[in-house]
Design a protein around this motif. Structure first.
Motif, PDB file in Angstrom:
ATOM      1  N   ASP A  84       0.808  -1.218   0.000  1.00 45.08           N
ATOM      2  CA  ASP A  84       0.000   0.000   0.000  1.00 45.08           C
ATOM      3  C   ASP A  84       0.838   1.264   0.000  1.00 45.08           C
ATOM      4  OD1 ASP A  84      -2.283  -1.436  -0.094  1.00 45.08           O
ATOM      5  OD2 ASP A  84      -2.723  -1.298   2.052  1.00 45.08           O
ATOM      6  N   ASP A  90       2.895   4.435  -7.078  1.00 45.91           N
ATOM      7  CA  ASP A  90       2.124   5.632  -6.707  1.00 45.91           C
ATOM      8  C   ASP A  90       1.278   6.140  -7.867  1.00 45.91           C
ATOM      9  OD1 ASP A  90       4.283   6.449  -8.233  1.00 45.91           O
ATOM     10  OD2 ASP A  90       5.008   7.949  -6.792  1.00 45.91           O
ATOM     11  N   ARG A  93      -1.806   3.850  -8.214  1.00 45.39           N
ATOM     12  CA  ARG A  93      -2.792   4.086  -7.156  1.00 45.39           C
ATOM     13  C   ARG A  93      -3.512   5.414  -7.362  1.00 45.39           C
ATOM     14  NH1 ARG A  93       1.300   1.658  -3.984  1.00 45.39           N
ATOM     15  NH2 ARG A  93       2.127   3.698  -3.386  1.00 45.39           N
ATOM     16  N   ARG A  97      -7.543   5.898  -7.899  1.00 46.62           N
ATOM     17  CA  ARG A  97      -8.314   6.781  -7.017  1.00 46.62           C
ATOM     18  C   ARG A  97      -9.066   7.846  -7.826  1.00 46.62           C
ATOM     19  NH1 ARG A  97      -4.382   8.232  -4.338  1.00 46.62           N
ATOM     20  NH2 ARG A  97      -3.954  10.250  -5.277  1.00 46.62           N
ATOM     21  N   GLN A 154      -2.695  -3.033  -8.779  1.00 53.15           N
ATOM     22  CA  GLN A 154      -2.623  -1.876  -7.879  1.00 53.15           C
ATOM     23  C   GLN A 154      -3.723  -0.855  -8.222  1.00 53.15           C
ATOM     24  OE1 GLN A 154      -0.570  -0.944  -5.296  1.00 53.15           O
ATOM     25  NE2 GLN A 154       0.372  -2.967  -5.213  1.00 53.15           N
ATOM     26  N   ARG A 157      -7.022  -2.257  -6.928  1.00 53.38           N
ATOM     27  CA  ARG A 157      -7.081  -2.191  -5.464  1.00 53.38           C
ATOM     28  C   ARG A 157      -7.386  -0.762  -5.002  1.00 53.38           C
ATOM     29  NH1 ARG A 157      -5.300  -4.766  -0.853  1.00 53.38           N
ATOM     30  NH2 ARG A 157      -4.367  -3.446   0.758  1.00 53.38           N
ATOM     31  N   SER A 158      -6.667   0.206  -5.580  1.00 50.54           N
ATOM     32  CA  SER A 158      -6.883   1.596  -5.206  1.00 50.54           C
ATOM     33  C   SER A 158      -8.295   2.049  -5.576  1.00 50.54           C
ATOM     34  CB  SER A 158      -5.845   2.481  -5.902  1.00 50.54           C
ATOM     35  OG  SER A 158      -6.071   3.843  -5.621  1.00 50.54           O
ATOM     36  N   TYR A 159      -8.755   1.615  -6.734  1.00 48.04           N
ATOM     37  CA  TYR A 159     -10.104   1.975  -7.200  1.00 48.04           C
ATOM     38  C   TYR A 159     -11.152   1.470  -6.208  1.00 48.04           C
ATOM     39  CZ  TYR A 159     -13.959   2.515 -10.581  1.00 48.04           C
ATOM     40  OH  TYR A 159     -15.118   2.877 -11.219  1.00 48.04           O
ATOM     41  N   GLN A 161     -10.710   0.551  -3.076  1.00 50.16           N
ATOM     42  CA  GLN A 161     -10.558   1.218  -1.785  1.00 50.16           C
ATOM     43  C   GLN A 161     -11.244   2.577  -1.800  1.00 50.16           C
ATOM     44  OE1 GLN A 161      -6.292   1.196  -1.293  1.00 50.16           O
ATOM     45  NE2 GLN A 161      -6.354  -0.576   0.073  1.00 50.16           N
ATOM     46  N   HIS A 162     -11.078   3.293  -2.901  1.00 47.93           N
ATOM     47  CA  HIS A 162     -11.676   4.623  -2.945  1.00 47.93           C
ATOM     48  C   HIS A 162     -13.189   4.536  -3.120  1.00 47.93           C
ATOM     49  CE1 HIS A 162     -11.050   8.886  -2.862  1.00 47.93           C
ATOM     50  NE2 HIS A 162     -11.907   9.028  -3.847  1.00 47.93           N
TER      51      HIS A 162
END
Length: 406
Positions: A84, A90, A93, A97, A154, A157-159, A161-162
């Motif tokens: 993470d 970066d 991610r 997001r 990645q 995962r970020s998508y 999470q957001h």
């Protein structure tokens, strides 16, 4: 066979080629990728939610990162593992997001990364045919797709999470969701499924409900990890749901330990329900946790409902508690000169010691005969029977009602 098993023998020119390629071709590949996504990825073209400047910057940053990771993988023989906070991802991610914020479907986002992988590979082949042999190009291609796959993971995962963060940021929606849970709406399977999805907790798995007068929900979520949890700040309390891990036989104990550490760290009392069977039990669990918290008062630590059943009983029937106190405690406190307080303290010690005058004397820092004299005095003043060595249940409950302030 994994590429790192066959990479030995690749000439030193390969890393040099990749460094030169990244320096000379980054802007060219970036421009091609932006144009291709606009032309071939209908999601970007039709949704109209990603500004061109944003798209180009994202293409530039992600192509640069993919080429850096590719060069590193070729040189050290492994792809940088996900994490993470791993800075190598970066850009990925950030893209995940932003696209979640913009409402672009994840499938369209991932399609653009596959397009990017194909364009980078085509450019490597075009530029590298004269500098590298076929074997080296094949191995670079294998590493490239590993990097693209990891980068895409990645992004996803970020998508996700957001997406969850967006749900949690909608205060009105969350308030309605929580109020429904706490008032029993999760007995409706449809509501329970929706709540479980939005809060990211299991619908049918075992849960603990937690109540606190004040607590940082974000810190609480981190404190009970790896148990999934969801927290909400209400007007007069903070409520949490802690999902117990099904495969851990120590699930409840494990969660209690984590909650106890949280209570000590933040110097707060916590009320915790018994284990409830999924979201349909949250309303009852909330009632239990709230009663346990009231029983705990201001004392720092965890109050489990199952360990506060007597107090919960009194709090659920406060008129009974007040009557018990009136019969046993109030006549003593009406005595002048502090005598009543001494008698109540002696009763507390006697009941806690299971009716042992010796144990009560040690706790009250007096002689055993003093304890016996005070017990006789209690019987006379309150007009109640105080049998030797056997504290009446009524007396125990009356003292608890007194401590609860009923």
């Amino acid at each position: 066979m994994h590429p790192c098993d066959t990479l030995t023998g690749v000439r030193a020119v390969t890393p040099e080629f990749l460094a030169e390629h990244r320096r000379d071709r980054l802007e060219v590949v970036t421009d091609r990728l932006g144009e291709t996504i606009q032309r071939d990825n209908a999601g970007y073209r039709h949704a109209g939610v990603v500004p061109l400047a944003d798209l180009r910057q994202s293409c530039h940053d992600n192509v640069a990162r993919v080429l850096e990771l590719l060069a590193e993988a070729v040189e050290v023989g492994t792809v940088t593992p996900r994490g993470d906070r791993e800075p190598a991802y970066d850009a990925a991610r950030a893209t995940g997001r932003r696209r979640a914020e913009q409402g672009l479907p994840l499938d369209d986002v991932l399609r653009s990364f596959r397009i990017g992988g194909r364009l980078i590979w085509a450019d490597l082949v075009e530029v590298g045919e004269d500098a590298l042999d076929a074997r080296e190009l094949r191995e670079i291609g294998t590493w490239l797709w590993e990097v693209v796959d990891e980068t895409s993971a990645q992004v996803a995962r970020s998508y996700h999470q957001h997406e969850r963060a967006l749900v949690r940021a909608d205060e009105q929606q969350r308030a309605e969701l929580w109020e429904g849970l706490l008032h029993g709406r999760a007995h409706d399977p449809g509501f329970a499924r929706d709540a479980g999805s939005r809060l990211d907790v299991p619908v049918d798995g075992p849960l603990l409900v937690v109540c606190a007068a004040d607590l940082d929900p974000v810190a609480a979520d981190l404190a009970v990890s790896p148990h999934a949890s969801a927290w909400v700040r209400r007007t007069a309390e903070v409520v949490g749901l802690v999902a117990l891990r099904r495969r851990s036989p120590d699930g409840p104990d494990e969660a209690y330990v984590a909650l106890a550490r949280l209570a000590e760290r933040d110097a707060v009392p916590l009320g915790v329900s018994g284990v409830v069977p999924g979201l349909a039990g949250v309303d009852e669990g909330h009632r239990q946790a709230a009663l346990a918290l009231r029983a705990q008062g201001t004392t720092v630590g965890v109050a489990g409902f199952d360990q506060r059943l007597a107090e919960a009983l009194l709090l659920s029937a406060p008129d009974v508690g007040r009557r018990l106190r009136a019969l046993w405690v109030d006549p003593l406190l009406a005595l002048p000169g502090g005598e009543g307080e001494a008698l109540v303290a002696t009763l507390d010690a006697w009941v806690a010691g299971g009716g042992s005058a010796t144990a009560a004397a040690r706790a009250a820092h007096c002689h055993r005969n003093t304890v016996l004299n005070r017990l006789r005095r209690v019987a006379a003043v309150a007009g109640r029977d105080v049998p030797d060595g056997c504290p009446p249940v009524e007396l125990d409950l009356a003292l608890r009602a007194h401590r609860l302030g009923l």
